[in-house]
Design an enzyme around this catalytic site. Structure first.
Site, PDB file in Angstrom:
ATOM      1  N   HIS A   1       6.670  -1.299   2.952  1.00 19.56           N
ATOM      2  CA  HIS A   1       6.629  -2.723   3.337  1.00 19.56           C
ATOM      3  C   HIS A   1       5.747  -3.472   2.356  1.00 19.56           C
ATOM      4  CE1 HIS A   1       3.535  -0.484   5.499  1.00 19.56           C
ATOM      5  NE2 HIS A   1       2.764  -1.542   5.358  1.00 19.56           N
TER       6      HIS A   1
ATOM      7  N   ASN B   1       0.831  -1.205   0.000  1.00 18.35           N
ATOM      8  CA  ASN B   1       0.000   0.000   0.000  1.00 18.35           C
ATOM      9  C   ASN B   1       0.870   1.260   0.000  1.00 18.35           C
ATOM     10  OD1 ASN B   1      -2.239  -1.707   0.272  1.00 18.35           O
ATOM     11  ND2 ASN B   1      -2.067  -1.709   2.493  1.00 18.35           N
TER      12      ASN B   1
END
Ligand code: 5GP
Ligand code: ZN
Length: 138
Positions: free
Chosen positions: A101, A88
């Site tokens: 991440h 995201n």
């Protein structure tokens, strides 16, 4: 560069302990503290990049190669039925921790998440589709 206020900098640097499943010079891979399913893991670069826009292409490439290796390892070790790779960028996209991440989410038949890791589908007119096609064509 590390960011002294960033939790994932502290975790990837080993300052805060984590359930690490893999580590090399560039990345640490940890178990998510609030997993979507059993085995939900996060690939964290050790350098601080808020998102994919800030990350060098080479690091992004290495992250994807690592994701490929871990997908095989996790699927064999967990005997899961599938695996989602998600990443995201920005609050609007659901990012809550602003250190890049990549999510590795093992999926199991009947894991109760079938309706959550998907989205509604738009019905676009031919004109709208054409406009988007024009904007995106490189
Ligand atoms: P995002 O919504 O930014 O894509 O995902 C953030 C993820 O990080 C979430 O799945 C959340 O559970 C996980 N997370 C947040 N804080 C911590 C933490 O301190 N340790 C671990 N292991 N995971 C965390
Ligand atoms: Zn960071």
């Amino acid at each position: 560069m590390r960011d002294s206020n960033c939790i994932f900098c502290k975790i990837s640097g080993g300052e805060i302990p984590s359930k690490t499943i893999y580590e090399d010079e560039e990345f640490r891979v940890i178990l998510d503290i609030s997993p979507a399913t059993k085995g939900h893991a996060l690939i964290l670069p050790k350098e601080h990049y808020a998102n994919i826009y800030e990350m060098p292409e080479e690091t992004a490439g290495h992250a994807m190669i690592l994701a490929k290796k871990l997908a095989k390892h996790m699927t064999e070790a967990l005997q899961c039925d599938g695996l989602n790779i998600m990443q995201n960028n920005g609050e609007a996209a659901g990012q809550t921790v602003f250190h890049y991440h990549m999510h590795l989410i093992p999926r199991y038949e009947q894991d109760g998440n079938a309706d959550k890791l998907c989205w509604n589908h738009l019905e676009l007119s031919q004109e709208e589709l054409e406009e988007i096609h024009q904007k995106l064509s490189l």
